[in-house]
Enzyme design. Structure first.
Site, PDB file in Angstrom:
ATOM      1  N   TRP A 293       0.894  -1.266  -0.049  1.00  0.00           N
ATOM      2  CA  TRP A 293      -0.125   0.084   0.030  1.00  0.00           C
ATOM      3  C   TRP A 293       0.931   1.177   0.032  1.00  0.00           C
ATOM      4  CZ3 TRP A 293      -4.564  -0.497  -1.653  1.00  0.00           C
ATOM      5  CH2 TRP A 293      -5.692   0.596  -1.540  1.00  0.00           C
TER       6      TRP A 293
ATOM      7  N   ASP B 244       0.445  11.287   0.070  1.00  0.00           N
ATOM      8  CA  ASP B 244      -0.566  12.124   0.229  1.00  0.00           C
ATOM      9  C   ASP B 244      -1.909  11.534   0.618  1.00  0.00           C
ATOM     10  OD1 ASP B 244      -0.665  10.921  -2.284  1.00  0.00           O
ATOM     11  OD2 ASP B 244      -2.213  12.444  -2.996  1.00  0.00           O
TER      12      ASP B 244
ATOM     13  N   GLU C 127      -3.285   8.959  -1.687  1.00  0.00           N
ATOM     14  CA  GLU C 127      -2.399   7.636  -1.792  1.00  0.00           C
ATOM     15  C   GLU C 127      -1.598   7.504  -2.940  1.00  0.00           C
ATOM     16  OE1 GLU C 127      -6.320   5.101  -0.717  1.00  0.00           O
ATOM     17  OE2 GLU C 127      -5.003   5.209   1.217  1.00  0.00           O
TER      18      GLU C 127
HETATM   19  C1  NOJ Z   1      -6.712   3.428  -4.744  1.00  0.00           C
HETATM   20  C2  NOJ Z   1      -6.162   4.751  -3.759  1.00  0.00           C
HETATM   21  O1  NOJ Z   1      -7.202   4.689  -2.755  1.00  0.00           O
HETATM   22  C3  NOJ Z   1      -6.538   5.753  -4.731  1.00  0.00           C
HETATM   23  O2  NOJ Z   1      -6.694   6.825  -4.207  1.00  0.00           O
HETATM   24  C4  NOJ Z   1      -5.583   5.961  -5.952  1.00  0.00           C
HETATM   25  O3  NOJ Z   1      -6.045   7.006  -6.944  1.00  0.00           O
HETATM   26  C5  NOJ Z   1      -5.928   4.580  -6.554  1.00  0.00           C
HETATM   27  N1  NOJ Z   1      -5.703   3.565  -5.710  1.00  0.00           N
HETATM   28  C6  NOJ Z   1      -5.040   4.214  -7.800  1.00  0.00           C
HETATM   29  O4  NOJ Z   1      -3.721   4.402  -7.515  1.00  0.00           O
HETATM   30  C1  NOJ Z   2      -9.278   6.643  -1.886  1.00  0.00           C
HETATM   31  C2  NOJ Z   2      -9.154   8.415  -1.425  1.00  0.00           C
HETATM   32  O1  NOJ Z   2      -8.007   8.706  -2.223  1.00  0.00           O
HETATM   33  C3  NOJ Z   2      -8.515   8.291  -0.154  1.00  0.00           C
HETATM   34  O2  NOJ Z   2      -8.185   9.689   0.290  1.00  0.00           O
HETATM   35  C4  NOJ Z   2      -9.438   7.595   0.764  1.00  0.00           C
HETATM   36  O3  NOJ Z   2      -8.723   7.452   2.139  1.00  0.00           O
HETATM   37  C5  NOJ Z   2      -9.568   6.312   0.345  1.00  0.00           C
HETATM   38  N1  NOJ Z   2     -10.246   6.300  -0.882  1.00  0.00           N
HETATM   39  C6  NOJ Z   2     -11.048   5.657   1.319  1.00  0.00           C
HETATM   40  O4  NOJ Z   2     -11.960   6.372   1.247  1.00  0.00           O
END
Ligand code: NOJ
Ligand code: NOJ
Length: 526
Positions: free
Chosen positions: A181, A247, A250
């Site tokens: 992750w 960030d 993620e």
């Molecule tokens: C899952 C993450 O939660 C999301 O924020 C991200 O954009 C996608 N993976 C693609 O990397």
């Molecule tokens: C993807 C988002 O980018 C992230 O900010 C969030 O924490 C997760 N999804 C879960 O909602």
């Protein structure tokens, strides 16, 4: 001088505890004695100059308010559905778990993110502060208990004092998530600390008799070895704020505006809390760190050439305009540091809106029942222009509900602040925003004070503008009020995780800000 009620109530006789109440109530809760031309109880008188402003600055979209009232109740219920143990979507979750969404595949969001949970529980605390509903307090208590356990869980980011607090997400039973992750994410501990410090303040105000040594020690104990939740988070933040991490989306390893701002606010509040609990060494350490972090923020994220903030320090392949600027300001902004009403945040928000308006085809069409003037028409707002996450995999990015709400939140908050101050200033920096509000598209520079008819004209236009972003949400919400993560950039259909907890939470926070702003602008009867 009238003492706040809670101060008069004797509480636990223990010294650090009682001095806490006195000091803590006085740090953020004194009322400003200055007299403003406009007070909260008197709605602003309506004046217009009879020409340019008249058509667009009337009262906000009539039936939006009706929809908001319905949606508010539904959204809060759907939010609670995602919190264990009583939420209907939380089978198999440890008590206190806030799932990001009930969606278990395409995408699987059936986890607890520290960020999403912290922000969501902040919303529950805000509700508790209004209703004093014991069931809500119970939810917050269970959240706190579980967070304490999670902090002590060895996970892929490390152990309790070796970086583990930066772990972004956990299994719903509280176990670590072992897969790969984007880790660490250093906003989580700051958001959690802010949420629990707000809980301390609210309980101290509503039920000071509950603020016993035992109660508060679980959250903040000067003794490091006690591993109290808030102190552990403050230690993490104060020792790691200058390290890069991922960030909130993620994706990018860097220093981030959002992360830095929520960290800063946590350190400032942590300093005050430590001080009031007699933890002087910690208070001065948190203070030193907040001073350094503040300097880092001030020098790191302002792009003077383009007149806007940037969300990342060293990420040249993105413009840097990002919804996390609004979110950072909402959750981490302070009076003198990028608050929603600051010229930098208003300018960046407007430039970001312009970008989003051009980016998504759906934003070019004027949907039905949008009475707003074109210049005050809200649009769907996504995370950032270069986004390619479609909610399940990567293809093309879409507008997000929580980002669209955050724009409204910034504007409502700014309206309230401007009325409180009795003035605002149009500067070279924030002019792109005020230009958008002005019928001619050209706002004059300078101070606009509450005696000036344009004061109200601007604020009303701002309110209509803020409302029209909520109108976008209304248009794309399901008939039963459900909100997912995203809505499609071409056809507006909901995309990504359904019933995203954060979508509900951010909507509710925006609506709360709207209520305050509306009362001040139009009076409580409206
Ligand atoms: C899952 C993450 O939660 C999301 O924020 C991200 O954009 C996608 N993976 C693609 O990397
Ligand atoms: C993807 C988002 O980018 C992230 O900010 C969030 O924490 C997760 N999804 C879960 O909602």
């Amino acid at each position: 001088m009238v003492l706040p009620k809670s101060i008069l109530v004797p509480i636990a006789a223990l010294s650090y505890c009682s001095s806490f109440v006195a000091a803590y109530v006085f740090t953020g809760h004194t009322t400003d004695a200055r007299q403003f031309a406009i007070s909260k109880s008197e709605p602003l008188l309506y004046e217009h100059d009879g020409t340019t402003w008249y058509k667009t600055s009337t009262r906000p979209v009539g039936d939006l308010g009706d929809w908001i009232n319905l949606e508010k109740a539904l959204a809060f219920q759907y939010l609670l559905d995602n919190i264990a143990p009583n939420g209907v979507n939380t089978e198999g979750c440890a008590a206190g778990t806030v799932i990001a969404s009930p969606s278990k595949d395409h995408p699987n969001y059936f986890y607890q993110w520290i960020r999403d949970a912290g922000i969501t529980v902040q919303g529950v605390i805000d509700e508790y502060a209004k209703s004093e509903d014991l069931e809500l307090r119970d939810i917050i208590d269970r959240y706190a208990d579980l967070q304490g356990e999670i902090q002590g869980t060895f996970n892929p980011s490390g152990g309790f004092s070796t970086g583990g607090l930066g772990e972004p997400k956990f299994m719903v039973n509280g176990a670590p998530f072992a897969g790969s992750w984007a880790r660490p994410q250093r906003d989580g501990p700051a958001l959690r600390a802010l949420t629990l410090m707000s809980f301390i303040r609210v309980v101290n105000q509503t039920h000071p008799e509950l603020v016993t040594l035992q109660w508060i020690s679980r959250l903040y104990n000067p003794d490091l070895a006690a591993k109290s939740i808030v102190k552990s988070d403050l230690e993490y933040v104060s020792h790691h704020w200058d390290a890069i991490g991922f960030d909130l989306w993620e994706e990018i390893q860097d220093s981030h505006f959002f992360t830095a701002l929520v960290q800063h606010k946590a350190l400032v509040q942590g300093r005050d809390l430590a001080l009031s609990l007699g933890d002087h060494g910690a208070a001065s350490w948190y203070d030193d760190q907040q001073v350094a972090l503040r300097d880092f923020i001030k020098t790191g994220f302002w792009d003077g050439r383009n007149g806007r903030l940037k969300a990342y320090k060293h990420t040249p392949h993105r413009t840097g305009l990002d919804c996390s600027i609004m979110l950072g300001s909402i959750h981490g902004g302070q009076n003198d540091l990028y608050a929603p009403w600051s010229e930098e945040v208003l300018a960046s928000t407007q430039l970001f809106i312009n970008q989003m308006q051009n980016l998504y085809p759906i934003n070019k069409k004027k949907p039905p029942y949008y009475p707003e003037d074109e210049r005050l028409r809200g649009v769907g707002i996504g995370r950032y222009a270069e986004d390619i996450y479609d909610g399940v995999r990567t293809s093309e990015g879409n507008p997000w509900f929580l980002c669209t709400s955050s724009v409204s939140n910034v504007f409502y908050t700014a309206i309230t602040h401007f009325i409180d101050e009795g003035e605002f200033r149009i500067t070279r920096i924030n002019r792109p925003f005020f230009n958008r509000l002005h019928p001619s598209g050209r706002a004059g520079l300078g101070r606009v004070s509450s005696g000036d008819p344009d004061f109200r004209n601007y604020l009303q236009a701002m309110f209509t503008y803020a409302d029209s972003f909520l109108n976008v949400i209304r248009y794309h919400a399901k008939a039963d009020g459900r909100l997912s993560e995203q809505f499609d950039r071409y056809d507006g259909f909901q995309r990504g995780a359904h019933d995203l907890t954060w979508s509900y939470g951010s909507f509710l926070m925006a609506v709360d800000k709207r209520q305050t702003a509306r009362g001040m602008l139009f009076g409580s009867e409206y």
